[in-house]
Design an enzyme around this catalytic site. Structure first.
Site, PDB file in Angstrom:
ATOM      1  N   CYS A  85      -8.984  60.736 -22.394  1.00  0.00           N
ATOM      2  CA  CYS A  85      -9.172  60.919 -20.648  1.00  0.00           C
ATOM      3  C   CYS A  85      -7.764  60.512 -19.932  1.00  0.00           C
ATOM      4  O   CYS A  85      -6.988  61.341 -20.097  1.00  0.00           O
ATOM      5  CB  CYS A  85     -10.248  59.777 -20.125  1.00  0.00           C
ATOM      6  SG  CYS A  85     -10.896  59.971 -18.575  1.00  0.00           S
ATOM      7  N   HIS A 194     -14.996  60.846 -23.961  1.00  0.00           N
ATOM      8  CA  HIS A 194     -14.826  59.279 -24.503  1.00  0.00           C
ATOM      9  C   HIS A 194     -15.559  59.071 -25.690  1.00  0.00           C
ATOM     10  O   HIS A 194     -16.687  58.560 -25.711  1.00  0.00           O
ATOM     11  CB  HIS A 194     -15.287  58.546 -23.445  1.00  0.00           C
ATOM     12  CG  HIS A 194     -14.412  58.531 -22.300  1.00  0.00           C
ATOM     13  ND1 HIS A 194     -13.293  57.600 -22.275  1.00  0.00           N
ATOM     14  CD2 HIS A 194     -14.319  59.224 -21.060  1.00  0.00           C
ATOM     15  CE1 HIS A 194     -12.713  57.958 -20.939  1.00  0.00           C
ATOM     16  NE2 HIS A 194     -13.415  58.823 -20.379  1.00  0.00           N
ATOM     17  N   GLU A 196     -14.792  56.437 -27.677  1.00  0.00           N
ATOM     18  CA  GLU A 196     -15.047  55.420 -27.824  1.00  0.00           C
ATOM     19  C   GLU A 196     -16.201  54.606 -27.366  1.00  0.00           C
ATOM     20  O   GLU A 196     -16.590  53.485 -27.461  1.00  0.00           O
ATOM     21  CB  GLU A 196     -13.781  54.658 -27.462  1.00  0.00           C
ATOM     22  CG  GLU A 196     -13.507  54.285 -25.808  1.00  0.00           C
ATOM     23  CD  GLU A 196     -13.190  55.556 -25.108  1.00  0.00           C
ATOM     24  OE1 GLU A 196     -13.521  56.661 -25.571  1.00  0.00           O
ATOM     25  OE2 GLU A 196     -12.921  55.533 -23.839  1.00  0.00           O
TER      26      GLU A 196
END
Lengths: 222, 81
Positions: A85, A194, A196
């Site tokens: 990002c 994302h 994560e």
């Protein structure tokens, strides 16, 4: 194996990235943007957020942080670097990756679970996936539209450097549905969604993002 | 004291969603003149005295390095009288 996670002023996702690194089996090491010290890490993650408030352009000011000089040098020598990002935006501004991320085509900040297809599973950060594998991970950004000129696009496609594409409707106007790209060598990867935030089913929509953080272990074993 | 203006615009081929949003808001307010709108950034830089050629070259370099992203933007540097 030690994986550095950089915190800039305005970074949001450093904690989640560090947790993902640890869950993936490596040791997360916190790095501070103002310290010209990589603390002997083997790889670096630039997490998401709004570094420097996105002032000027997303990633434009972070690019000149003291730690980035070392990241750029190390990336040139082959150290794995993942920008997620805002981290992807920083990598583009640093010219470690081509192109730029611009305002979503409909101007809306998007926050949703997004299906993506892994196109290149041979980079330092995608080797845990199979080519063509589809995963669902969160997408949350306002400036996620990947743009570049026609020659750059042809080069990225021709050299297999698109690593992931959005599945279904184009969420943000990115050229060729590009969600992530890599450099020529495959050690630097930028990704808009994302992974994560999708490392276990308790906190994420899936655990399908974890592969990015286990891939890096394979890269080191090689 | 002199004022140097740097205008930064998205390249013509780069989609400008903000400009488009402005263009579609204008007719809602009864302004029907706009065929299209592009939105950019303007930097005003003050310096002591009149700019030297070397200073202008430095500002050009700064515009190219930091103020604009040459991948998606063009810029123009001018001295405002």
């Amino acid at each position: 194996m030690r994986v550095g996670v950089i915190t800039f002023p305005g970074t949001l996702d450093d904690r989640d990235a560090a947790r993902a690194v640890n869950l993936g089996g490596a040791e997360a090491v916190s790095l501070w943007h103002a310290d010209a010290d990589l603390k002997a890490v083997d790889a670096v993650i630039l997490p998401g957020g709004f570094s420097y408030g996105d002032y000027l352009r997303c990633g434009a000011i972070s690019r000149f942080a003291p730690v980035m000089k070392l990241v750029i040098e190390a990336a040139g020598k082959g150290m794995p670097v993942l920008g997620i990002c805002n981290g992807f935006q920083v990598l583009c501004e640093s010219h470690l990756l081509p192109g730029a991320l611009t305002r979503n085509s409909d101007l809306h900040f998007l926050c949703r679970d997004q299906e993506i297809e892994i196109i290149n599973s041979e980079t330092a950060w995608t080797s845990s996936y199979k080519k063509g594998e589809k995963i669902v991970i969160p997408l949350k950004n306002g400036e996620g539209s990947f743009q570049c000129d026609d020659n750059t696009l042809a080069m990225l496609e021709g050299e297999g450097r698109v690593i992931a594409r959005y599945v279904g409707e184009n969420p943000n106007g990115s050229r060729n549905l590009i969600a992530g790209i890599t450099n020529e060598r495959g050690n630097v990867v930028g990704l808009m969604p994302h992974p994560e935030h999708a490392i276990d089913e308790l906190t994420g929509p899936t655990a399908q993002g974890l592969g990015f953080f286990t891939s890096i272990l394979n890269a080191m074993v090689k | 004291m002199a004022k140097i203006v740097v205008d930064v615009m998205l390249k013509p081929e780069i989609l400008d969603p903000q400009g488009n949003a402005v263009a579609s808001a204008l007719p809602r307010l009864g302004f029907n003149f706009a065929k299209s709108v592009r939105q950019g950034k303007r930097f005003e830089i003050e310096i002591e005295g009149e700019p030297t050629t070397a200073q202008l070259a430095e500002i050009e370099k700064a515009a190219e390095t930091l103020l604009s992203n040459p991948v998606i933007e063009n810029f123009v540097v001018r001295v405002e009288k």
